[in-house]
Design a protein around this motif. Structure first.
Motif, PDB file in Angstrom:
ATOM      1  N   SER A 177       0.862  -1.186   0.000  1.00 57.81           N
ATOM      2  CA  SER A 177       0.000   0.000   0.000  1.00 57.81           C
ATOM      3  C   SER A 177       0.899   1.237   0.000  1.00 57.81           C
ATOM      4  O   SER A 177       2.098   1.140   0.299  1.00 57.81           O
ATOM      5  CB  SER A 177      -0.904   0.033   1.241  1.00 57.81           C
ATOM      6  OG  SER A 177      -0.121   0.247   2.406  1.00 57.81           O
ATOM      7  N   GLY A 178       0.313   2.375  -0.307  1.00 59.10           N
ATOM      8  CA  GLY A 178       1.062   3.625  -0.230  1.00 59.10           C
ATOM      9  C   GLY A 178       1.498   3.904   1.195  1.00 59.10           C
ATOM     10  O   GLY A 178       2.607   4.395   1.450  1.00 59.10           O
ATOM     11  N   THR A 179       0.630   3.573   2.154  1.00 58.16           N
ATOM     12  CA  THR A 179       0.952   3.792   3.563  1.00 58.16           C
ATOM     13  C   THR A 179       2.177   2.967   3.976  1.00 58.16           C
ATOM     14  O   THR A 179       3.049   3.454   4.700  1.00 58.16           O
ATOM     15  CB  THR A 179      -0.280   3.441   4.424  1.00 58.16           C
ATOM     16  OG1 THR A 179      -1.343   4.305   4.012  1.00 58.16           O
ATOM     17  CG2 THR A 179      -0.022   3.618   5.892  1.00 58.16           C
ATOM     18  N   ILE A 217       5.318   4.664   2.758  1.00 59.73           N
ATOM     19  CA  ILE A 217       5.697   5.817   3.583  1.00 59.73           C
ATOM     20  C   ILE A 217       6.350   5.352   4.890  1.00 59.73           C
ATOM     21  O   ILE A 217       7.450   5.787   5.239  1.00 59.73           O
ATOM     22  CB  ILE A 217       4.445   6.688   3.876  1.00 59.73           C
ATOM     23  CG1 ILE A 217       3.968   7.355   2.583  1.00 59.73           C
ATOM     24  CG2 ILE A 217       4.740   7.727   4.968  1.00 59.73           C
ATOM     25  CD1 ILE A 217       2.559   7.913   2.653  1.00 59.73           C
ATOM     26  N   TYR A 240      -0.759  13.438   4.734  1.00 61.44           N
ATOM     27  CA  TYR A 240      -1.842  12.453   4.719  1.00 61.44           C
ATOM     28  C   TYR A 240      -2.039  11.911   6.144  1.00 61.44           C
ATOM     29  O   TYR A 240      -1.068  11.627   6.848  1.00 61.44           O
ATOM     30  CB  TYR A 240      -1.387  11.346   3.760  1.00 61.44           C
ATOM     31  CG  TYR A 240      -2.344  10.222   3.511  1.00 61.44           C
ATOM     32  CD1 TYR A 240      -3.576  10.443   2.917  1.00 61.44           C
ATOM     33  CD2 TYR A 240      -1.978   8.913   3.819  1.00 61.44           C
ATOM     34  CE1 TYR A 240      -4.432   9.390   2.658  1.00 61.44           C
ATOM     35  CE2 TYR A 240      -2.831   7.853   3.551  1.00 61.44           C
ATOM     36  CZ  TYR A 240      -4.055   8.108   2.974  1.00 61.44           C
ATOM     37  OH  TYR A 240      -4.896   7.061   2.721  1.00 61.44           O
ATOM     38  N   GLU A 255       5.018  16.532   1.429  1.00 67.51           N
ATOM     39  CA  GLU A 255       3.898  16.042   0.620  1.00 67.51           C
ATOM     40  C   GLU A 255       3.371  17.267  -0.115  1.00 67.51           C
ATOM     41  O   GLU A 255       2.948  18.233   0.509  1.00 67.51           O
ATOM     42  CB  GLU A 255       2.810  15.429   1.506  1.00 67.51           C
ATOM     43  CG  GLU A 255       1.646  14.875   0.696  1.00 67.51           C
ATOM     44  CD  GLU A 255       0.543  14.277   1.570  1.00 67.51           C
ATOM     45  OE1 GLU A 255       0.847  13.625   2.592  1.00 67.51           O
ATOM     46  OE2 GLU A 255      -0.631  14.494   1.229  1.00 67.51           O
ATOM     47  N   SER A 302      -2.355  17.076   1.664  1.00 72.65           N
ATOM     48  CA  SER A 302      -3.650  16.401   1.683  1.00 72.65           C
ATOM     49  C   SER A 302      -4.765  17.389   2.068  1.00 72.65           C
ATOM     50  O   SER A 302      -4.594  18.203   2.980  1.00 72.65           O
ATOM     51  CB  SER A 302      -3.625  15.242   2.683  1.00 72.65           C
ATOM     52  OG  SER A 302      -3.091  14.081   2.068  1.00 72.65           O
ATOM     53  N   ASP A 319       6.138  12.578  -0.624  1.00 74.56           N
ATOM     54  CA  ASP A 319       4.939  11.863  -1.066  1.00 74.56           C
ATOM     55  C   ASP A 319       4.494  12.561  -2.351  1.00 74.56           C
ATOM     56  O   ASP A 319       3.944  13.657  -2.319  1.00 74.56           O
ATOM     57  CB  ASP A 319       3.858  11.921   0.025  1.00 74.56           C
ATOM     58  CG  ASP A 319       2.607  11.120  -0.351  1.00 74.56           C
ATOM     59  OD1 ASP A 319       2.345  10.970  -1.567  1.00 74.56           O
ATOM     60  OD2 ASP A 319       1.893  10.679   0.565  1.00 74.56           O
ATOM     61  N   THR A 344       2.385  11.475  -4.684  1.00 74.40           N
ATOM     62  CA  THR A 344       1.218  10.786  -5.246  1.00 74.40           C
ATOM     63  C   THR A 344       0.377  11.681  -6.159  1.00 74.40           C
ATOM     64  O   THR A 344      -0.074  11.247  -7.216  1.00 74.40           O
ATOM     65  CB  THR A 344       0.345  10.224  -4.111  1.00 74.40           C
ATOM     66  OG1 THR A 344       1.145   9.357  -3.298  1.00 74.40           O
ATOM     67  CG2 THR A 344      -0.824   9.442  -4.650  1.00 74.40           C
ATOM     68  N   ALA A 378       1.540   6.504  -3.785  1.00 71.04           N
ATOM     69  CA  ALA A 378       0.455   5.564  -3.537  1.00 71.04           C
ATOM     70  C   ALA A 378      -0.001   5.145  -4.932  1.00 71.04           C
ATOM     71  O   ALA A 378      -0.804   5.831  -5.568  1.00 71.04           O
ATOM     72  CB  ALA A 378      -0.665   6.219  -2.746  1.00 71.04           C
ATOM     73  N   THR A 404      -1.870   2.974  -5.661  1.00 73.92           N
ATOM     74  CA  THR A 404      -3.315   2.783  -5.508  1.00 73.92           C
ATOM     75  C   THR A 404      -4.110   3.823  -6.298  1.00 73.92           C
ATOM     76  O   THR A 404      -5.206   3.523  -6.776  1.00 73.92           O
ATOM     77  CB  THR A 404      -3.672   2.946  -4.012  1.00 73.92           C
ATOM     78  OG1 THR A 404      -2.823   2.098  -3.238  1.00 73.92           O
ATOM     79  CG2 THR A 404      -5.111   2.636  -3.733  1.00 73.92           C
ATOM     80  N   LYS A 405      -3.561   5.025  -6.436  1.00 78.49           N
ATOM     81  CA  LYS A 405      -4.306   6.140  -7.028  1.00 78.49           C
ATOM     82  C   LYS A 405      -4.170   6.104  -8.556  1.00 78.49           C
ATOM     83  O   LYS A 405      -4.697   5.214  -9.180  1.00 78.49           O
ATOM     84  CB  LYS A 405      -3.823   7.444  -6.400  1.00 78.49           C
ATOM     85  CG  LYS A 405      -3.824   7.419  -4.854  1.00 78.49           C
ATOM     86  CD  LYS A 405      -5.225   7.371  -4.262  1.00 78.49           C
ATOM     87  CE  LYS A 405      -5.263   7.028  -2.780  1.00 78.49           C
ATOM     88  NZ  LYS A 405      -4.462   7.862  -1.891  1.00 78.49           N
ATOM     89  N   MET A 441      -1.414  -0.443  -3.645  1.00 75.69           N
ATOM     90  CA  MET A 441       0.024  -0.625  -3.853  1.00 75.69           C
ATOM     91  C   MET A 441       0.787   0.665  -3.585  1.00 75.69           C
ATOM     92  O   MET A 441       0.249   1.756  -3.767  1.00 75.69           O
ATOM     93  CB  MET A 441       0.316  -1.079  -5.288  1.00 75.69           C
ATOM     94  CG  MET A 441       1.727  -1.634  -5.458  1.00 75.69           C
ATOM     95  SD  MET A 441       2.085  -2.101  -7.143  1.00 75.69           S
ATOM     96  CE  MET A 441       0.839  -3.361  -7.375  1.00 75.69           C
ATOM     97  N   TRP A 450      -9.022   8.152  -4.261  1.00 75.83           N
ATOM     98  CA  TRP A 450      -9.110   8.956  -5.485  1.00 75.83           C
ATOM     99  C   TRP A 450      -8.181   8.332  -6.520  1.00 75.83           C
ATOM    100  O   TRP A 450      -7.451   7.400  -6.217  1.00 75.83           O
ATOM    101  CB  TRP A 450      -8.757  10.428  -5.221  1.00 75.83           C
ATOM    102  CG  TRP A 450      -7.449  10.680  -4.512  1.00 75.83           C
ATOM    103  CD1 TRP A 450      -7.241  10.639  -3.159  1.00 75.83           C
ATOM    104  CD2 TRP A 450      -6.188  11.012  -5.088  1.00 75.83           C
ATOM    105  NE1 TRP A 450      -5.929  10.925  -2.867  1.00 75.83           N
ATOM    106  CE2 TRP A 450      -5.253  11.173  -4.040  1.00 75.83           C
ATOM    107  CE3 TRP A 450      -5.750  11.213  -6.410  1.00 75.83           C
ATOM    108  CZ2 TRP A 450      -3.921  11.487  -4.248  1.00 75.83           C
ATOM    109  CZ3 TRP A 450      -4.418  11.540  -6.624  1.00 75.83           C
ATOM    110  CH2 TRP A 450      -3.520  11.684  -5.549  1.00 75.83           C
TER     111      TRP A 450
HETATM  112  C1  LIG Z   1      -3.976   7.461  -0.600  1.00 74.99           C
HETATM  113  C2  LIG Z   1      -2.726   8.169  -0.239  1.00 74.99           C
HETATM  114  C3  LIG Z   1      -1.713   7.519   0.451  1.00 74.99           C
HETATM  115  C4  LIG Z   1      -1.843   6.105   0.953  1.00 74.99           C
HETATM  116  O1  LIG Z   1      -1.994   5.158  -0.035  1.00 74.99           O
HETATM  117  P1  LIG Z   1      -2.719   3.752   0.313  1.00 74.99           P
HETATM  118  O2  LIG Z   1      -2.365   2.910  -0.856  1.00 74.99           O
HETATM  119  O3  LIG Z   1      -4.162   4.065   0.443  1.00 74.99           O
HETATM  120  O4  LIG Z   1      -2.132   3.251   1.596  1.00 74.99           O
HETATM  121  C5  LIG Z   1      -0.570   8.222   0.724  1.00 74.99           C
HETATM  122  N1  LIG Z   1      -0.412   9.495   0.364  1.00 74.99           N
HETATM  123  C6  LIG Z   1      -1.381  10.160  -0.291  1.00 74.99           C
HETATM  124  C7  LIG Z   1      -1.142  11.582  -0.673  1.00 74.99           C
HETATM  125  C8  LIG Z   1      -2.567   9.529  -0.601  1.00 74.99           C
HETATM  126  O5  LIG Z   1      -3.540  10.210  -1.212  1.00 74.99           O
END
Ligand SMILES: *Cc1c(COP(=O)(O)O)cnc(C)c1O
Length: 393
Positions: free
Chosen positions: A82-84, A87, A108, A151, A155, A180, A182, A202, A204-205, A215, A334
């Motif tokens: 995950s992105g978390t 980090i 975040y 970041e 956020s 960060d 993302t 992340a 994931t986005k 991821m 998102w």
């Molecule tokens: C969503 C997000 C994360 C975390 O990503 P996950 O995959 O949901 O753990 C980290 N930083 C930012 C800026 C995000 O928007």
């Protein structure tokens, strides 16, 4: 090579694809060797794109890691579930008990929680700093400061940071600079050209882009890659090849998707800016967003994610606005193809050293790939319900 061209070729060296278009999906825990020499070779090269054991990755992960380096820069890319995880593992890889880190106040929320709940227990202290601090960061550096975390944009409130200035000052004290990245994705901000040592996504986005995979990635320069790679490996970080395959598929269309998200979002944001219920727009491309000048200087584009601040409102009116939405669904993520909306009443609760003052609630939207006229109509009907409730009260 332009980024749009790189998106197509990244990670598609023949050693990965074996001649088909996409690097094949290679699932493995065990890798088996037929000779002592073969096993020795794999062991010696286990950190260098040779299959050794599933946790070190397979050809599917090697291809995606290479693609990320081609897109974002640096020399190596670690993958996380995950992105978390990206980090927390990036930070943990560079601190020990007694150290200190500088964390942007607009980070975040789980990043803040990691500092307050995990790092604090490990004896690593955190000082939050104003995202717009610029040169002032120098005054917050302590002899034991090891990491400066950024970041940009932040956020929810979307402040854009002066990354080169902050990185230059941190490097004068040998502090590792992590970003960060993302929001920009690998497309719209070049982290390493702006002084960043480790860039986190992340995935994931927008990289995955279809709201179906979690991821994270952390891409590092030469000075930081070996330590990031080894420490993440020691902490057991690995990612499913099936998910990596989907992330790589997402990556191929990130350019066209993000340009359409950007166009749709700018249309919606410009419409919102004219609404009398809206105090101001928090979109890096708007002059009303703090750090707009750094966005213009350092970024090559935007995307579908931005916020706006209402000049009035209460819970009942917001509920009426949100409950009747057809296209904007409420959701915490998102970067997928669909539109999302979120009302944030308690921005100040997520800040330590900056003051949030606003007449009304902050709304965060992700503008998806729907026709923007339908999205505007959805918001217009939402404002009608909102105003109806306020008129009654
Ligand atoms: C969503 C997000 C994360 C975390 O990503 P996950 O995959 O949901 O753990 C980290 N930083 C930012 C800026 C995000 O928007």
């Amino acid at each position: 090579m332009k980024k749009d061209t790189k998106i197509i070729s990244a990670g598609r060296a023949k050693k990965w694809t074996k001649g088909v278009v996409n690097p094949p999906l290679v699932r493995a825990s065990t890798v088996v060797f037929d000779s002592v020499a073969e096993m020795k070779h794999a062991t010696r090269n286990r950190a260098n794109q040779v299959m050794f054991y599933g946790r070190r990755g397979t050809d599917t992960s090697f291809a995606f890691q290479e693609a990320m380096v081609e897109m974002e820069g640096g020399v190596g890319c670690a993958l996380y579930p995950s992105g978390t995880a990206a980090i927390s593992n990036a930070i943990l890889s560079f601190v020990k008990s007694g150290d200190h880190i500088l964390m942007v106040d607009t980070a975040y929320e789980p990043t803040r929680d990691f500092c307050g709940k995990m790092l604090a227990n490990l004896g690593v202290s955190t000082t939050y700093y104003d995202p717009m601090i610029g040169e002032g960061i120098r005054d917050l550096i302590q002899p034991n400061t090891r990491v400066l975390f950024l970041e940009s944009p932040g956020s929810l409130t979307m402040e854009v940071q002066d990354v080169p200035t902050l990185a230059r000052i941190a490097h004068e004290s040998d502090i590792t600079v992590m970003l960060d990245n993302t929001w920009a994705s690998p497309l719209n901000f070049d982290p390493f050209a702006h002084g960043v040592d480790i860039s986190i996504q992340a995935a994931t986005k927008y990289i995955v882009g279809h709201s179906d995979v979690m991821m994270g990635t952390a891409t590092a320069n030469a000075a930081h890659w070996p330590q990031l790679r080894e420490n993440s490996y020691i902490m057991g970080q690995c990612t499913s090849p099936d998910d990596i395959y989907l992330a790589m598929r997402g990556l191929r269309t990130i350019g066209v998707r993000m340009r359409q998200h950007q166009e749709n979002a700018l249309k919606v944001a410009n419409w919102l800016a004219q609404r009398e219920e809206v105090d101001h727009i928090r979109h890096p491309a708007f002059a009303t967003c703090p750090g707009h000048e750094f966005f213009k200087r350092d970024f090559s584009g935007s995307n579908g994610l931005f916020s706006f601040v209402l000049n009035r409102g209460n819970d009942e009116a917001l509920t009426a606005l949100l409950d009747g939405m057809h296209h904007f669904k409420m959701g915490y993520s998102w970067g997928g193809f669909e539109s999302l909306i979120l009302a944030v009443n308690n921005v100040q609760g997520l800040r330590s050293v900056t003051q949030w003052r606003a007449a009304g609630p902050l709304m965060r939207v992700h503008v998806g790939l729907e026709d923007p006229d339908d999205l505007i109509a959805d918001l217009e009907q939402g404002f009608a319900r909102f105003n109806q409730v306020l008129a009654k009260g």
